[in-house]
Design a protein around this motif. Structure first.
Motif, PDB file in Angstrom:
ATOM      1  N   UNK A 143      87.896  50.973  53.540  1.00 54.81           N
ATOM      2  CA  UNK A 143      89.065  50.088  53.388  1.00 54.81           C
ATOM      3  C   UNK A 143      88.955  48.587  52.183  1.00 54.81           C
ATOM      4  N   UNK A 144      90.201  48.324  51.899  1.00 52.71           N
ATOM      5  CA  UNK A 144      90.564  46.911  51.351  1.00 52.71           C
ATOM      6  C   UNK A 144      89.386  45.661  51.922  1.00 52.71           C
ATOM      7  N   UNK A 145      89.840  46.098  53.564  1.00 52.05           N
ATOM      8  CA  UNK A 145      89.933  44.967  53.860  1.00 52.05           C
ATOM      9  C   UNK A 145      88.230  44.114  54.408  1.00 52.05           C
ATOM     10  N   UNK A 146      87.175  45.413  54.510  1.00 53.38           N
ATOM     11  CA  UNK A 146      85.782  45.701  55.678  1.00 53.38           C
ATOM     12  C   UNK A 146      85.276  46.560  54.706  1.00 53.38           C
ATOM     13  N   UNK A 147      85.149  46.666  53.991  1.00 55.77           N
ATOM     14  CA  UNK A 147      84.785  48.157  52.942  1.00 55.77           C
ATOM     15  C   UNK A 147      84.216  48.701  53.580  1.00 55.77           C
ATOM     16  N   UNK A 148      84.463  49.076  55.207  1.00 56.69           N
ATOM     17  CA  UNK A 148      83.632  50.700  55.973  1.00 56.69           C
ATOM     18  C   UNK A 148      85.055  52.116  55.649  1.00 56.69           C
ATOM     19  N   UNK A 149      84.575  52.528  55.899  1.00 60.17           N
ATOM     20  CA  UNK A 149      84.924  54.381  55.315  1.00 60.17           C
ATOM     21  C   UNK A 149      86.688  54.211  56.885  1.00 60.17           C
ATOM     22  N   UNK A 150      87.091  54.116  56.052  1.00 52.93           N
ATOM     23  CA  UNK A 150      88.548  54.661  56.797  1.00 52.93           C
ATOM     24  C   UNK A 150      88.607  55.963  58.213  1.00 52.93           C
ATOM     25  N   UNK A 151      88.235  55.822  59.388  1.00 55.44           N
ATOM     26  CA  UNK A 151      88.694  57.423  60.005  1.00 55.44           C
ATOM     27  C   UNK A 151      89.088  58.474  59.349  1.00 55.44           C
ATOM     28  N   UNK A 152      88.329  59.518  59.294  1.00 53.05           N
ATOM     29  CA  UNK A 152      89.139  60.891  58.762  1.00 53.05           C
ATOM     30  C   UNK A 152      90.079  60.758  59.306  1.00 53.05           C
ATOM     31  N   UNK A 167      91.569  50.256  57.197  1.00 53.46           N
ATOM     32  CA  UNK A 167      91.020  50.820  58.484  1.00 53.46           C
ATOM     33  C   UNK A 167      92.611  50.036  59.752  1.00 53.46           C
ATOM     34  N   UNK A 168      92.370  50.942  60.820  1.00 49.26           N
ATOM     35  CA  UNK A 168      93.170  49.999  61.647  1.00 49.26           C
ATOM     36  C   UNK A 168      92.846  48.549  62.416  1.00 49.26           C
ATOM     37  N   UNK A 169      92.102  47.826  62.366  1.00 52.18           N
ATOM     38  CA  UNK A 169      91.334  46.873  62.483  1.00 52.18           C
ATOM     39  C   UNK A 169      91.877  45.556  61.360  1.00 52.18           C
ATOM     40  N   UNK A 170      91.557  46.310  59.834  1.00 58.29           N
ATOM     41  CA  UNK A 170      92.023  45.808  58.966  1.00 58.29           C
ATOM     42  C   UNK A 170      93.441  45.416  58.972  1.00 58.29           C
TER      43      UNK A 170
END
Length: 108
Positions: free
Chosen positions: A79-88, A100-103
């Motif tokens: 994710x470009x917003x939070x740097x966490x993995x985007x769910x598969x 990701x959805x939240x970002x």
């Protein structure tokens, strides 16, 4: 691997680069067909609905191209917003997504 293949193995955090490329190629092909169909309708560019649809398809094609770049540089699926993995699961539905959805919700 077919896009319609039934899963028998557990999901990974991210699709492989090959799986991502296949999904992106499929998404690109679909959008190009849609764009060609809009162009072949014979309507003028002044038609606001057609113009909006064409713009939307062209925007997604740019996102697909950007996703191919992210595969090459190793940042695909992050994710470009939070740097966490985007769910598969999200990447299966929107293989070109950057967030990701939240970002994504907070960006819109």
């Amino acid at each position: 691997m077919s896009l319609d293949a039934t899963r028998t193995e557990p999901r990974r955090d991210r699709p492989t680069a090959q799986e991502a490329r296949l999904r992106l190629d499929h998404a690109r092909g679909t959008r190009l067909i849609q764009l060609r169909a809009l162009t072949d309708t014979g309507q003028t560019v002044d038609d606001h609905l057609m113009s909006a649809q064409k713009h939307s398809i062209e925007r997604v094609l740019k996102e697909i191209d950007a996703a191919f770049v992210r595969i090459e540089d190793g940042s695909y699926g992050t994710c470009l917003g939070c740097a966490k993995s985007v769910p598969a699961e999200r990447l299966e539905i929107l293989p070109y997504t950057r967030h990701c959805v939240a970002c994504q919700r907070s960006a819109t």
